[in-house]
Write a protein that holds these residues in place. Structure first.
Motif, PDB file in Angstrom:
ATOM      1  N   HIS A 139     -28.480   2.727  -1.888  1.00 52.39           N
ATOM      2  CA  HIS A 139     -27.496   3.096  -0.879  1.00 52.39           C
ATOM      3  C   HIS A 139     -28.140   3.574   0.419  1.00 52.39           C
ATOM      4  CE1 HIS A 139     -25.019   2.781  -4.428  1.00 52.39           C
ATOM      5  NE2 HIS A 139     -23.978   2.734  -3.638  1.00 52.39           N
ATOM      6  N   ILE A 140     -27.348   3.551   1.484  1.00 46.98           N
ATOM      7  CA  ILE A 140     -27.838   3.895   2.815  1.00 46.98           C
ATOM      8  C   ILE A 140     -26.812   4.759   3.534  1.00 46.98           C
ATOM      9  CG2 ILE A 140     -29.271   1.839   3.082  1.00 46.98           C
ATOM     10  CD1 ILE A 140     -27.029   0.558   4.699  1.00 46.98           C
ATOM     11  N   THR A 141     -27.283   5.463   4.559  1.00 46.69           N
ATOM     12  CA  THR A 141     -26.392   6.159   5.479  1.00 46.69           C
ATOM     13  C   THR A 141     -27.034   6.131   6.858  1.00 46.69           C
ATOM     14  OG1 THR A 141     -25.050   8.171   5.793  1.00 46.69           O
ATOM     15  CG2 THR A 141     -27.356   8.482   5.199  1.00 46.69           C
ATOM     16  N   VAL A 142     -26.214   6.199   7.905  1.00 49.10           N
ATOM     17  CA  VAL A 142     -26.701   6.169   9.282  1.00 49.10           C
ATOM     18  C   VAL A 142     -26.289   7.466   9.960  1.00 49.10           C
ATOM     19  CG1 VAL A 142     -26.762   4.895  11.443  1.00 49.10           C
ATOM     20  CG2 VAL A 142     -26.411   3.660   9.288  1.00 49.10           C
ATOM     21  N   ASN A 143     -27.247   8.144  10.577  1.00 54.02           N
ATOM     22  CA  ASN A 143     -26.992   9.411  11.244  1.00 54.02           C
ATOM     23  C   ASN A 143     -26.330   9.173  12.603  1.00 54.02           C
ATOM     24  OD1 ASN A 143     -26.956  12.154  11.567  1.00 54.02           O
ATOM     25  ND2 ASN A 143     -29.180  12.419  11.694  1.00 54.02           N
ATOM     26  N   THR A 144     -25.890  10.262  13.228  1.00 60.17           N
ATOM     27  CA  THR A 144     -25.190  10.162  14.512  1.00 60.17           C
ATOM     28  C   THR A 144     -26.084   9.672  15.634  1.00 60.17           C
ATOM     29  OG1 THR A 144     -25.637  12.517  14.854  1.00 60.17           O
ATOM     30  CG2 THR A 144     -23.489  11.933  13.923  1.00 60.17           C
ATOM     31  N   ASN A 145     -27.409   9.695  15.459  1.00 62.57           N
ATOM     32  CA  ASN A 145     -28.328   9.186  16.485  1.00 62.57           C
ATOM     33  C   ASN A 145     -28.834   7.783  16.155  1.00 62.57           C
ATOM     34  OD1 ASN A 145     -30.030   9.775  14.354  1.00 62.57           O
ATOM     35  ND2 ASN A 145     -31.647  10.632  15.633  1.00 62.57           N
ATOM     36  N   GLY A 146     -28.320   7.186  15.082  1.00 64.06           N
ATOM     37  CA  GLY A 146     -28.716   5.827  14.721  1.00 64.06           C
ATOM     38  C   GLY A 146     -29.823   5.729  13.690  1.00 64.06           C
ATOM     39  N   ASP A 147     -30.437   6.843  13.296  1.00 62.37           N
ATOM     40  CA  ASP A 147     -31.449   6.808  12.241  1.00 62.37           C
ATOM     41  C   ASP A 147     -30.799   6.404  10.919  1.00 62.37           C
ATOM     42  OD1 ASP A 147     -33.440   7.603  13.971  1.00 62.37           O
ATOM     43  OD2 ASP A 147     -33.343   9.723  13.410  1.00 62.37           O
ATOM     44  N   LYS A 153     -36.909  10.734 -10.324  1.00 63.46           N
ATOM     45  CA  LYS A 153     -36.705   9.683  -9.330  1.00 63.46           C
ATOM     46  C   LYS A 153     -36.426   8.339 -10.013  1.00 63.46           C
ATOM     47  CE  LYS A 153     -40.560  10.407  -7.034  1.00 63.46           C
ATOM     48  NZ  LYS A 153     -41.088  11.617  -7.663  1.00 63.46           N
ATOM     49  N   GLY A 154     -35.395   8.280 -10.828  1.00 63.26           N
ATOM     50  CA  GLY A 154     -35.071   7.040 -11.527  1.00 63.26           C
ATOM     51  C   GLY A 154     -34.447   6.010 -10.606  1.00 63.26           C
ATOM     52  N   SER A 155     -34.394   4.780 -11.074  1.00 62.35           N
ATOM     53  CA  SER A 155     -33.897   3.687 -10.238  1.00 62.35           C
ATOM     54  C   SER A 155     -32.394   3.722 -10.038  1.00 62.35           C
ATOM     55  CB  SER A 155     -34.293   2.344 -10.851  1.00 62.35           C
ATOM     56  OG  SER A 155     -33.662   2.157 -12.105  1.00 62.35           O
ATOM     57  N   TYR A 156     -31.682   4.598 -10.761  1.00 59.42           N
ATOM     58  CA  TYR A 156     -30.239   4.644 -10.605  1.00 59.42           C
ATOM     59  C   TYR A 156     -29.778   5.710  -9.623  1.00 59.42           C
ATOM     60  CZ  TYR A 156     -29.425   1.161 -14.123  1.00 59.42           C
ATOM     61  OH  TYR A 156     -29.383  -0.027 -14.795  1.00 59.42           O
ATOM     62  N   GLY A 157     -30.705   6.331  -8.904  1.00 54.42           N
ATOM     63  CA  GLY A 157     -30.278   7.214  -7.835  1.00 54.42           C
ATOM     64  C   GLY A 157     -29.384   6.455  -6.868  1.00 54.42           C
ATOM     65  N   THR A 158     -28.334   7.091  -6.411  1.00 52.52           N
ATOM     66  CA  THR A 158     -27.305   6.354  -5.687  1.00 52.52           C
ATOM     67  C   THR A 158     -26.902   6.999  -4.368  1.00 52.52           C
ATOM     68  OG1 THR A 158     -26.384   5.311  -7.654  1.00 52.52           O
ATOM     69  CG2 THR A 158     -24.888   5.602  -5.820  1.00 52.52           C
ATOM     70  N   ALA A 159     -26.562   8.273  -4.399  1.00 49.73           N
ATOM     71  CA  ALA A 159     -25.963   8.888  -3.222  1.00 49.73           C
ATOM     72  C   ALA A 159     -26.920   8.922  -2.043  1.00 49.73           C
ATOM     73  CB  ALA A 159     -25.498  10.305  -3.554  1.00 49.73           C
ATOM     74  N   MET A 160     -26.394   8.692  -0.849  1.00 42.52           N
ATOM     75  CA  MET A 160     -27.157   8.830   0.396  1.00 42.52           C
ATOM     76  C   MET A 160     -26.130   9.011   1.508  1.00 42.52           C
ATOM     77  SD  MET A 160     -30.044   9.134   1.881  1.00 42.52           S
ATOM     78  CE  MET A 160     -31.230   8.704   0.610  1.00 42.52           C
ATOM     79  N   LYS A 161     -25.870  10.258   1.882  1.00 43.36           N
ATOM     80  CA  LYS A 161     -24.850  10.547   2.891  1.00 43.36           C
ATOM     81  C   LYS A 161     -25.294  11.715   3.771  1.00 43.36           C
ATOM     82  CE  LYS A 161     -20.841   9.030   0.130  1.00 43.36           C
ATOM     83  NZ  LYS A 161     -20.405   7.902   0.956  1.00 43.36           N
ATOM     84  N   ILE A 206     -28.804  15.885   4.770  1.00 46.79           N
ATOM     85  CA  ILE A 206     -28.843  14.589   4.124  1.00 46.79           C
ATOM     86  C   ILE A 206     -28.707  14.848   2.618  1.00 46.79           C
ATOM     87  CG2 ILE A 206     -31.393  14.587   4.113  1.00 46.79           C
ATOM     88  CD1 ILE A 206     -29.297  11.416   4.433  1.00 46.79           C
ATOM     89  N   TYR A 207     -27.645  14.316   2.009  1.00 50.97           N
ATOM     90  CA  TYR A 207     -27.411  14.450   0.577  1.00 50.97           C
ATOM     91  C   TYR A 207     -27.855  13.153  -0.106  1.00 50.97           C
ATOM     92  CZ  TYR A 207     -24.428  18.626   1.126  1.00 50.97           C
ATOM     93  OH  TYR A 207     -23.948  19.899   1.389  1.00 50.97           O
ATOM     94  N   PHE A 208     -28.535  13.284  -1.238  1.00 46.34           N
ATOM     95  CA  PHE A 208     -28.963  12.106  -1.994  1.00 46.34           C
ATOM     96  C   PHE A 208     -29.036  12.466  -3.474  1.00 46.34           C
ATOM     97  CE2 PHE A 208     -32.547  14.301  -0.066  1.00 46.34           C
ATOM     98  CZ  PHE A 208     -33.421  14.538  -1.123  1.00 46.34           C
ATOM     99  N   SER A 209     -29.061  11.446  -4.328  1.00 42.79           N
ATOM    100  CA  SER A 209     -29.047  11.715  -5.764  1.00 42.79           C
ATOM    101  C   SER A 209     -30.153  10.974  -6.486  1.00 42.79           C
ATOM    102  CB  SER A 209     -27.693  11.325  -6.371  1.00 42.79           C
ATOM    103  OG  SER A 209     -27.599   9.914  -6.504  1.00 42.79           O
TER     104      SER A 209
END
Length: 578
Positions: free
Chosen positions: A55-63, A101-109, A115-118
């Motif tokens: 998963h991906i997320t884009v910050n308010t500055n485009g990162d 750090k398993g391959s099923y990590g999903t969250a990215m917001k 920055i939240y991630f799982s």
């Protein structure tokens, strides 16, 4: 002169801080391989990431922040920046060296400056600093999954945030349909299903409280086998999810379901959830062909008995089975035509277990909303990821869409799991937008990986002459694929491995007893469940094992029914079985 220098300094600061320019970058030839509605163009931001992407997320500055599919000792995430406004990544930096750090990590917001991630078992966050690409603060743990459930089939931890400071986390169910013996034909379902106490649902937590365990949260909704795509729709202030349906209707109940029904059913459900909702798993599944919830065979169903209680929430849209909905995003930008405002994008990662019919999905779908309600229709927004059609084996697909996010200028970003490719999709067309601009995408619904398969013409098994291949396709190809190469992630390949060509008795025991837990094949780790196949006759096991030992690049000797019988007797003696 001074004014020109000051202007140049401002532009330089904007670029180096990752702020998106006001003008759109030039699109790539043929939109980087994507088919899009008229007026849309795409640029490839990153052609590939070595660790690939989820998963991906884009910050308010485009990162851009990416949840890596195969994290390493450096970190499980990547931070990406375009410094010159050409739409291409100039900086890619890994970060986030955390537990599990398993391959099923999903969250990215990105949420409230964090920055939240799982990972598989944790939800983390890190503080973002304005202008800095990589967060520098400590990694904080927000939610912990500390259940002693062993290998978890649906362990992703997607998240969503409401307007009141809450975070919603899905806890997937640890098996297919709560059977006494998971994925064993005819094994009854446990009633009541104990997994529903702390799995198979969505829990609500405080988004700003650290080190919370499940008992610190509130169960928000239940009866949900596996959720990977989840988003909060701020237009109507509600939680929406896309729900993976159960598997193996034909393999487990061949007297009740045909291979075609098993390929099409059950539905992948697009649901709006309110607190207290129950979506029916494992007792009922949704049949989009008849528009009803159907009693599961593990609980006495015959494929026809429908729910009449009104207890269970129905989906807004029932998508075809096994498309694998892995992300959901509500569009709030202004760059796209008004048709897309507050509508939902869904990433269908693609099926693995539709044999003998073509694999399906591998597309980005758009669901239009009007007056905060879905219109009931869905559109193909982006296609071309797979680059082949029909898709016989999942690993024939070059790319598989996964993550969705929106940039500050309203561009949409899509990620791929197989190579870590990321596209940015932009609208450059005319102000007028309607059915004419969507016509080419509507026509793509006739592609084999999207259309409803013809029962006879699309049967890839038609013309098979060997019983061994039929047994393989029925019981093995759903995981290991028709070409024996596995899916590249959960299920290992069968070619050129000592597990197949080596010790006969070990291979026979593996088929009879199954395996639950980690395994290494050709130097790569896998960690999934292989159900036992003791229900198969000795002759059938001998045929299918002889088949795999002589296919997929293998040239090992045959296995006889007598050899299978001997191993079965030994196992029965050891376990006390008959």
């Amino acid at each position: 002169m001074r004014r020109i220098k000051l202007l140049g300094l401002v532009v330089l600061l904007i670029c180096t801080s990752g702020i998106s320019p006001t003008t759109l970058p030039k699109a790539d030839p043929e939109n980087g391989g994507l088919f899009l509605p008229d007026g849309f163009e795409a640029v490839v931001v990153v052609d590939s990431l070595r660790e690939r992407a989820r998963h991906i997320t884009v910050n308010t500055n485009g990162d851009i922040y990416v949840k890596l599919r195969f994290p390493d000792s450096i970190g499980g995430n990547a931070a990406i920046r375009d410094t010159n406004g050409d739409g291409k990544a100039d900086q890619v930096v890994k970060f986030g060296n955390y537990e599990d750090k398993g391959s099923y990590g999903t969250a990215m917001k990105v949420h409230n400056g964090y920055i939240y991630f799982s990972s598989e078992l944790y939800v983390f966050r890190q503080k973002l600093e304005p202008g800095k690409l990589v967060p520098t603060g400590p990694i904080e743990t927000v939610v912990i999954d500390d259940h002693a459930h062993g290998r978890h089939e649906h362990i992703a931890k997607p998240i969503a945030f409401d307007k009141k400071g809450n975070i919603y986390v899905a806890f997937g169910a640890p098996n297919n349909n709560c059977q006494e013996k998971n994925r064993v034909p005819g094994s009854p379902g446990i009633n009541p299903c104990p997994w529903l106490d702390d799995h198979g649902g969505v829990w609500k937590f405080d988004a700003n409280k650290l080190n919370q365990r499940q008992e610190d949260g509130v169960r928000y909704a239940t009866g949900l086998r596996s959720i990977v795509g989840m988003d909060w729709n701020h237009a109507d202030d509600a939680l929406y999810v896309v729900h993976h349906g159960r598997d193996d209707l034909y393999r487990l109940y061949p007297d009740l379901y045909t291979p075609w029904q098993s390929a099409m059913l059950p539905s992948e459900e697009f649901l709006k959830l309110k607190e207290g909702d129950d979506a029916g798993w494992p007792y009922y599944y949704y049949d989009q062909l008849v528009g009803k919830r159907i009693l599961a065979p593990e609980y006495g169903g015959d494929g026809k008995i429908a729910d009449s209680s009104g207890k269970y929430v129905d989906p807004l849209i029932g998508f075809p089975g096994h498309w694998a909905p892995n992300d959901l995003f509500f569009y709030t930008g202004d760059q796209f035509p008004a048709h897309y405002k507050n509508g939902a994008f869904i990433a269908f990662h693609g099926s693995t277990n539709r044999a003998p019919y073509p694999q399906a999905g591998y597309i980005i779908v758009f669901v239009p909303f009007k007056n905060n309600q879905p219109t009931g229709e869905w559109e193909v927004f982006a296609d071309g990821f797979a680059e082949v059609d029909p898709i016989v084996n999942v690993n024939n697909a070059r790319y598989r869409p996964m993550g969705i996010s929106m940039g500050p200028d309203g561009s949409m970003y899509f990620s791929d799991t197989e190579h870590g490719k990321i596209w940015r999709v932009m609208y450059t067309g005319k102000k007028k937008f309607g059915k004419k601009q969507l016509a080419s995408m509507e026509a793509r619904k006739l592609q084999a990986h999207i259309r409803t398969p013809d029962i006879k013409k699309d049967d890839l098994e038609a013309g098979l002459v060997t019983n061994s291949e039929k047994i393989y396709n029925r019981y093995c190809s759903g995981c290991h694929q028709k070409n024996g190469q596995g899916d590249g992630n959960r299920f290992p390949p069968l070619g050129n491995t000592d597990w197949v060509t080596g010790d006969k008795n070990r291979l026979i025991r593996l088929v009879l007893m199954g395996m639950d837990g980690p395994i290494e094949v050709n130097g790569k780790p896998y960690n999934s469940n292989m159900p036992q196949h003791r229900f198969l006759k000795d002759d059938d096991i001998a045929q299918v094992l002889t088949y795999i030992r002589s296919q997929f690049g293998n040239s090992a000797s045959a296995i006889s029914p007598e050899e299978v019988s001997e191993v079965r007797k030994e196992l029965n003696t050891q376990t006390g079985s008959k």
